[in-house]
Write an enzyme that holds these catalytic residues in place. Structure first.
Site, mmCIF file in Angstrom:
data_model
loop_
_atom_site.group_PDB
_atom_site.id
_atom_site.type_symbol
_atom_site.label_atom_id
_atom_site.label_comp_id
_atom_site.label_asym_id
_atom_site.label_seq_id
_atom_site.Cartn_x
_atom_site.Cartn_y
_atom_site.Cartn_z
ATOM 1 C CD GLU B 224 3.000 -7.897 -6.145
ATOM 2 O OE1 GLU B 224 3.519 -8.253 -5.078
ATOM 3 O OE2 GLU B 224 3.009 -6.729 -6.553
ATOM 4 C CE LYS B 226 -5.544 -6.879 0.827
ATOM 5 N NZ LYS B 226 -4.559 -6.772 1.861
ATOM 6 N NE ARG B 231 2.367 -2.615 1.589
ATOM 7 C CZ ARG B 231 1.708 -1.644 0.994
ATOM 8 N NH1 ARG B 231 0.411 -1.508 1.197
ATOM 9 N NH2 ARG B 231 2.326 -0.802 0.198
ATOM 10 N NE ARG B 246 -2.412 -0.383 6.935
ATOM 11 C CZ ARG B 246 -3.537 0.286 6.744
ATOM 12 N NH1 ARG B 246 -3.780 0.863 5.594
ATOM 13 N NH2 ARG B 246 -4.439 0.381 7.694
ATOM 14 C CD GLU B 272 1.001 -8.419 3.911
ATOM 15 O OE1 GLU B 272 1.128 -7.493 3.072
ATOM 16 O OE2 GLU B 272 0.020 -8.492 4.688
ATOM 17 C CE LYS B 394 -8.271 -2.617 0.468
ATOM 18 N NZ LYS B 394 -7.703 -2.247 1.753
#
Lengths: 336, 532
Positions: B224, B226, B231, B246, B272, B394
């Site tokens: 996906e 980023k 977040r 987060r 997000e 990531k």
């Protein structure tokens, strides 16, 4: 009767007593100086004739050398002498070793210049003597109602307990090099701490002087002579400026920083310096001591020198006394 | 009160996290119930007291101190509660301070008109340290450098649990947290977090390292984009909707439109938070305008519209989906979203790819703003709290770099407190009305160097200081730092007009003359440019 301000007043060379032709704690070289105590902003080098207590003269000689004044004369505590047209006497001030108030009598009036002073007990100096007078010249370093120092013995105990609780971390104690340093050593010794105390180079000579003058401060050694593992878990003392300096790295990865000062009463001050264990120990009078002392002297006029003169002058006016700020140059407002 | 004052006092001067944690854990272990629960409340969500604190303090001091002296003192100390604690008249005889829980109990039961009297009687029985701690307790914000998360970590340590276990039940608890302590210490049931929309600890990713690639099979992973936002977790149940950061901070108040979009849902979802205008993602800076607000003006809602791009589904219709593999959760997310169609949301798309090389190619071609990199998620992995290894990666672009000149240095804290470790750096621009160049600060970095390099930097700073302002030193513009960062954006808040994302020291260019460092124009040219 001549008012005191006609014969004792501030000049650009410092506080001047005209009938005796001398200055008290002058910030610039003069012919004749009377020195209340050995801190650098009160005792300077280059005077012609210096009159001070025996201990203060010894301190001046260690700091500036035996030739730092043309002649030294010892003022014995309690015995008066005539200088010009003034009767002068030195009385203990309780600030640091050798510290004295200067009592002057002229034309039927008595003025006392207290220098710096405190009322709390101190194993390294004589206690403050109350001298009744017409004019009392007081310091005002901690002249805010927020300043009430803790009992120094309790604060020393907190330090000794913290050392015991943190055997892996060196305790790095920031202190003023003359007076506070030796008082803190005596205080932790009185709490039973008998391991070597390690000293920054700037503290060694004066501490030796105290020992030579008969104070038992136990085993004190220069930190530069310690092996690295000897400092771990130990007590190291240094001037406040070294607390955060590169010098502090010899105390290991993560020393516990301690600072003994009246300023530690205010948390922001402790945080600003990165102090983990602030100890509220001061060689200056706190707010209640200042007010009590002023009342006990019975003085009608109070002259306030360096520090927070605004708050003290205001409070004394509420108490119905004549108070004014005496602008003297050259003193540090927050020395300690 | 004595033990609480000791620990709060220690926390206020202890700088290291480990030291603070040790102090807190020791206190929580030894303090009795319910005292420790009230202390915990003071350090996390605050005590459930409604007190007109400032007014009460000023009324109490008006009766006890001269106003001029109080003002001079307050100005010197810089904190009203601390000033009161220091100036409070000392009683001739002080007996032991009251118990923390007795005091809180009295305040909870009191009418507003009785509160000042209770506070005064407590202060009369305390020493200076206890007075300070008590006023910080009832004042609501102790400011002793302890985050709510650190306090919860200390609770977790009592029972050898992870902080995520405590966070999971936290929002279902009320002070003084008796059921929490019973559970942590093994004498009670786990508190049931199922009744209110609570925060569930989130699953976080590791950066993918060179050494990881050989062990990764593209068939095992979903990819996906980023997105460069915040977040968040949205938790909705029974009409109550919460938005958590987060770290579990409740930020619902700042995003009412997201709350109403989920008003009829019964889910916990991961996504997000972005500002999206006409379908395109705005710069991070736009989203920042929306943060840290208790209420939001209509203009703000209109000009900076929030949007939630969904990544994952943790709970739906009362079912805990976290043990399911990612692939299954994704299907449930797609089904749920197709059915419910909540406003202001969409799904983060899955990027089809056959090889990592192909994925990198797709990435190179992606021109959409707001893409910070790629996420690789193992299809078979459950939703695991924290940052477990080997599940989510990531993959960010190589950073942008600029050669900047060191301008200011600030002392670090904790172990770095004897070192200058926080560096402000600048780039050149023409001085207005002259041919000369001047430096303008563009960012601040405090990482990216080794301990040995830090000592060299420290030596340089001490030897080249031109001015000192408290903990900050200005230095001669002599040293070039190659700064790496993820992006640079326009910012009205900075003198230079730009703000960097995640700046860090990439290399120290002892060799490079400062006049050859980069210019503000070169910096501006990098705005919105994805990294190489």
């Amino acid at each position: 009767m001549r008012p005191v301000e006609s014969w004792l007043y501030a000049t650009d060379k410092g506080l001047y007593c005209a009938p005796g032709d001398f200055y008290i704690d002058p910030p610039r070289p003069v012919d004749r100086a009377l020195i209340t105590h050995g801190h650098a902003d009160h005792a300077r080098s280059g005077h012609g004739h210096v009159l001070a207590t025996h201990e203060t003269i010894e301190i001046i000689k260690v700091r500036y050398g035996v030739g730092s004044a043309a002649t030294f004369q010892i003022a014995a505590l309690g015995s008066a002498q005539r200088i010009g047209d003034v009767r002068v006497r030195f009385a203990p001030a309780g600030h640091i070793l050798g510290s004295a108030q200067i009592v002057m009598e002229h034309a039927g009036r008595r003025a006392v210049v207290s220098g710096d002073y405190k009322r709390a007990t101190d194993p390294t100096c004589r206690p403050f003597e109350v001298v009744s007078c017409d004019v009392f010249v007081t310091e005002a370093t901690f002249a805010l109602p927020v300043f009430r120092h803790e009992r120094a013995e309790d604060e020393a105990l907190r330090l000794v307990q913290s050392i015991a609780r943190n055997p892996e971390r060196a305790h790095l104690l920031g202190v003023y090099g003359l007076g506070k340093c030796q008082r803190m050593i005596a205080l932790v010794r009185a709490q039973g701490y008998d391991r070597p105390i390690w000293l920054h180079g700037a503290l060694v000579a004066l501490t030796e002087l105290y020992q030579n003058l008969g104070f038992d401060l136990g085993d004190c050694r220069p930190a530069s002579t310690a092996a690295a593992d000897e400092l771990r878990g130990g007590l190291i003392m240094c001037p406040p400026s070294a607390l955060m300096d590169r010098w502090s790295r010899r105390a290991g990865e993560d020393p516990l920083r301690v600072f003994a000062s009246g300023w530690m009463r205010v948390r922001g001050r402790a945080r600003q310096r990165g102090v983990e264990l602030p100890l509220i120990v001061s060689d200056h009078a706190d707010w209640p001591e200042l007010l009590d002392t002023i009342v006990e002297t019975g003085a009608e006029d109070i002259w306030v020198t360096h520090g927070r003169d605004d708050a003290l002058v205001h409070q004394l006016s509420l108490m119905g006394r004549r108070a004014r700020a005496l602008a003297l140059i050259g003193y540090e407002d927050d020395a300690e | 009160m004595r033990a609480f004052a000791e620990v709060l006092d220690g926390l206020s001067t202890t700088q290291s996290r480990i030291g603070k944690l040790a102090l807190l854990s020791a206190y929580l272990r030894h303090a009795p119930d319910p005292d420790r629960g009230w202390a915990l409340a003071a350090l996390t969500d605050g005590l459930p007291l409604r007190i007109a604190f400032r007014r009460i303090l000023s009324d109490l001091m008006a009766q006890r101190a001269d106003p001029v002296l109080f003002k001079i003192s307050r100005d010197f100390v810089g904190d009203t509660a601390e000033t009161v604690s220091l100036m409070w008249p000392v009683a001739p005889y002080v007996d032991a301070p009251p118990r923390l829980s007795d005091v809180v109990g009295q305040l909870l039961a009191a009418k507003p008109s009785e509160q000042a009297g209770i506070i005064a009687r407590v202060l009369d029985r305390c020493n200076a340290r206890e007075r300070w701690a008590f006023l910080k307790l009832v004042g609501g914000a102790p400011r002793v450098g302890v985050s709510a998360r650190l306090a919860k970590t200390a609770v977790a340590e009592l029972g050898d649990r992870d902080v995520s276990d405590v966070e999971e039940v936290w929002h279902a608890l009320e002070p003084p947290y008796l059921d929490l302590f019973r559970w942590i210490e093994g004498t009670g049931e786990r508190p049931d977090p199922g009744i209110v929309p609570v925060f569930r600890p989130m699953m976080l990713a590791h950066p993918v390292e060179e050494a990881d690639w050989p062990g990764l099979d593209p068939n095992d992973f979903a990819a996906e984009w980023k997105w460069d936002g915040i977040r968040v977790q949205v938790a909705a149940k029974g009409g109550d909707v919460r938005l958590y950061s987060r770290t579990g901070d409740d930020i619902s108040g700042a995003f009412p439109e997201i709350r109403s979009a989920f008003a009829h849902a019964d889910v916990v979802a991961d996504g997000e938070l972005l500002v999206v205008r006409q379908g395109s993602v705005a710069a991070f800076n736009d989203l920042q305008q929306r943060l840290n607000r208790k209420t939001v003006a209509v203009k703000m809602l209109r000009d900076h519209p929030a949007h939630l791009r969904l990544y994952d589904l943790l709970f739906a219709d009362g079912e805990d989906l976290r043990p399911l593999p990612f692939a299954d959760r994704r299907r449930r997310l797609e089904d749920w979203h197709a059915r419910e169609r909540p406003l202001l949301t969409d799904l983060s798309v899955l990027i089809p790819f056959a090889s990592f090389a192909e994925l990198e190619e797709l990435w190179r071609g992606a021109r959409q703003a707001g893409i910070e990199g790629l996420m690789l998620k193992r299809r078979a992995s459950a939703y695991l709290a924290g940052r477990p290894k080997g599940h989510w990666f990531k993959w960010k672009r190589a950073a942008l770099t600029l050669d900047c000149v060191l301008m200011y240095a600030q002392r670090g804290s904790g172990k770095r407190s004897s070192l200058y470790s926080d560096f402000t750096f600048g780039v050149w621009r023409p001085r207005v009305g002259s041919n000369e160049q001047e430096l303008v600060p563009v960012g601040k970095a405090y990482s990216g160097f080794t301990d040995a390099e830090l000592r060299e930097l420290d030596r340089f700073i001490r030897a080249n200081t031109t001015e000192t302002f408290g903990p900050v030193r200005a230095v001669q513009p002599k040293l070039v730092l190659e700064i790496a960062f993820d992006a640079v954006q326009l910012s009205a808040r900075h003198k230079s007009g730009v703000a960097m994302r995640f700046p860090r020291v990439h290399r120290i260019r002892w060799d490079k003359p400062p006049e050859e460092a980069d210019t503000l124009d070169a910096t501006l040219a990098l705005i919105d440019r994805p990294a190489a």
